[in-house]
Design a protein around this motif. Structure first.
Motif, mmCIF file in Angstrom:
data_model
loop_
_atom_site.group_PDB
_atom_site.id
_atom_site.type_symbol
_atom_site.label_atom_id
_atom_site.label_comp_id
_atom_site.label_asym_id
_atom_site.label_seq_id
_atom_site.Cartn_x
_atom_site.Cartn_y
_atom_site.Cartn_z
ATOM 1 N N LEU A 119 32.059 26.915 72.826
ATOM 2 C CA LEU A 119 32.548 26.035 73.885
ATOM 3 C C LEU A 119 32.042 24.598 73.759
ATOM 4 C CD1 LEU A 119 32.429 28.375 77.003
ATOM 5 C CD2 LEU A 119 34.477 27.400 75.925
ATOM 6 N N VAL A 120 30.889 24.412 73.155
ATOM 7 C CA VAL A 120 30.359 23.047 73.037
ATOM 8 C C VAL A 120 30.364 22.536 71.596
ATOM 9 C CG1 VAL A 120 28.982 23.128 75.137
ATOM 10 C CG2 VAL A 120 27.979 23.925 72.994
ATOM 11 N N ASN A 121 31.027 23.259 70.705
ATOM 12 C CA ASN A 121 31.114 22.816 69.311
ATOM 13 C C ASN A 121 32.530 22.748 68.763
ATOM 14 O OD1 ASN A 121 28.261 22.530 67.896
ATOM 15 N ND2 ASN A 121 28.105 24.245 69.332
ATOM 16 N N ALA A 122 33.456 23.482 69.342
ATOM 17 C CA ALA A 122 34.818 23.500 68.819
ATOM 18 C C ALA A 122 35.519 22.163 69.060
ATOM 19 C CB ALA A 122 35.613 24.624 69.481
ATOM 20 N N PRO A 123 36.449 21.785 68.175
ATOM 21 C CA PRO A 123 37.177 20.533 68.358
ATOM 22 C C PRO A 123 37.847 20.455 69.729
ATOM 23 C CG PRO A 123 37.637 21.462 66.197
ATOM 24 C CD PRO A 123 36.865 22.498 66.952
ATOM 25 N N ARG A 124 37.728 19.297 70.367
ATOM 26 C CA ARG A 124 38.315 18.966 71.666
ATOM 27 C C ARG A 124 37.647 19.673 72.839
ATOM 28 N NH1 ARG A 124 44.633 19.372 71.771
ATOM 29 N NH2 ARG A 124 44.214 18.453 73.816
ATOM 30 N N HIS B 72 38.404 31.901 76.938
ATOM 31 C CA HIS B 72 39.788 31.455 76.785
ATOM 32 C C HIS B 72 40.265 30.614 77.970
ATOM 33 C CE1 HIS B 72 40.283 33.600 73.067
ATOM 34 N NE2 HIS B 72 39.758 34.673 73.617
ATOM 35 N N THR B 73 39.809 30.932 79.158
ATOM 36 C CA THR B 73 40.218 30.134 80.311
ATOM 37 C C THR B 73 39.502 28.794 80.314
ATOM 38 O OG1 THR B 73 40.660 32.154 81.561
ATOM 39 C CG2 THR B 73 40.441 30.116 82.823
ATOM 40 N N ALA B 74 38.229 28.792 79.975
ATOM 41 C CA ALA B 74 37.487 27.525 79.887
ATOM 42 C C ALA B 74 38.105 26.622 78.829
ATOM 43 C CB ALA B 74 36.019 27.789 79.583
ATOM 44 N N ALA B 75 38.406 27.178 77.665
ATOM 45 C CA ALA B 75 39.019 26.386 76.600
ATOM 46 C C ALA B 75 40.390 25.864 77.026
ATOM 47 C CB ALA B 75 39.136 27.212 75.324
#
Length: 212
Positions: free
Chosen positions: A193-198, A159-162
Motif C-alpha cells: 500500500l505504501v510502495n506500489a505505483p500511485r 483492494h478497496t484501499a487501492a
C-alpha cells in the motif's frame, strides 16, 4: 572450412553461450528459486493522523461472522480495537460506511462493529467499489479521506484501499485494524500500500492510538 564460415561459426557459438548464460542467470534469479532467501524490507513508517470529520469516512470492511469467524484468532483479537475505532468515529461524527461479502447480512456483523440506523452498507467482492454506489456515496457526502479497516488485509482492505486511492481519495489504513489468517498477508499488504505505483502518494499507514 573457409575463413568466413569459421568466423561465423565462432560468433554463433559465442552468442549461444551468452544467451545460455543469461538464461541460466535469469532462472537462478527467478522469485521461486529465491523464495526462502528473500528477506523482508524494513517496516514502513507509520504516521500520526488528525481526522477532519467533515471529509472523512470510516469504511468497515466485512467484519462479519462469515469473514471473521471465531476460528481466526487474529481477527478475534482485533475486535476490541474495532470497538474503539467505532467509538472514535461516532464521537467525532465521522461518516461510517459498511461493506459485506455475499454470504453475510447486517445481522452477522460482530457487536463490536454494530451498525447504527441509517448507515449505508454495500455488498461486493474484495474491491468494494465494483458494482456498488460506494464512490457515489462518498462523493455526495464530500468525503476526501477514507479510513479502511477490515477482516481481510489481503482482500477487502488491500483492494478497496487501492481502488480508493486510484479514484483520488486519500487513504488511511491502521495496521492494527486489518486482519488475516497469518501475519504475512498483513505484512505484504502494508508494504504494498505504501510502495506500489500511485498508491504511495495517497496511502498512509497508522495505528489506532495514533488517530486523532
Amino acid at each position: 572450412m573457409p575463413r568466413f564460415s569459421r568466423w561465423f561459426a565462432a560468433r554463433s557459438l559465442a552468442a549461444f553461450a551468452l544467451l545460455a548464460g543469461i538464461a541460466a542467470s535469469a532462472s537462478a534469479q527467478a522469485v521461486m528459486d529465491e523464495w526462502t532467501a528473500v528477506k523482508p524490507p524494513a517496516p514502513p513508517a507509520l504516521s500520526r493522523i488528525t481526522v477532519d470529520p467533515a471529509t472523512t469516512a470510516l469504511l468497515v470492511l466485512d467484519i462479519a461472522k462469515q469473514t471473521c469467524p471465531e476460528s481466526r484468532a487474529r481477527c478475534m483479537a482485533m475486535l476490541p480495537r474495532v470497538a474503539k475505532i467505532m467509538e472514535f468515529a461516532r464521537t467525532r461524527k465521522v461518516t461510517v460506511i459498511y461493506t459485506l461479502g455475499a454470504a453475510s447480512s447486517t445481522a452477522d456483523i460482530w457487536p463490536e462493529a454494530a451498525m447504527q440506523g441509517g448507515e449505508p452498507v454495500f455488498k461486493s467482492g474484495p474491491d468494494k467499489f465494483i458494482n456498488t454506489e460506494l464512490e457515489k456515496t462518498l462523493r455526495e457526502k464530500g468525503i476526501k479521506t477514507v479510513i479502511c479497516i477490515g477482516s481481510s488485509a489481503h482482500g477487502a482492505v488491500l483492494h478497496t484501499a487501492a481502488s480508493a486511492a486510484f479514484r483520488g481519495f486519500d487513504v488511511v489504513v491502521p495496521v492494527d485494524l486489518m486482519a488475516s489468517e497469518t501475519a504475512y498477508p498483513e505484512q505484504y499488504t502494508a508494504w504494498h500500500l505504501v510502495n506500489a505505483p500511485r498508491l504511495a502518494e495517497r496511502v498512509k499507514l497508522t495505528r489506532l492510538d495514533w488517530l486523532n
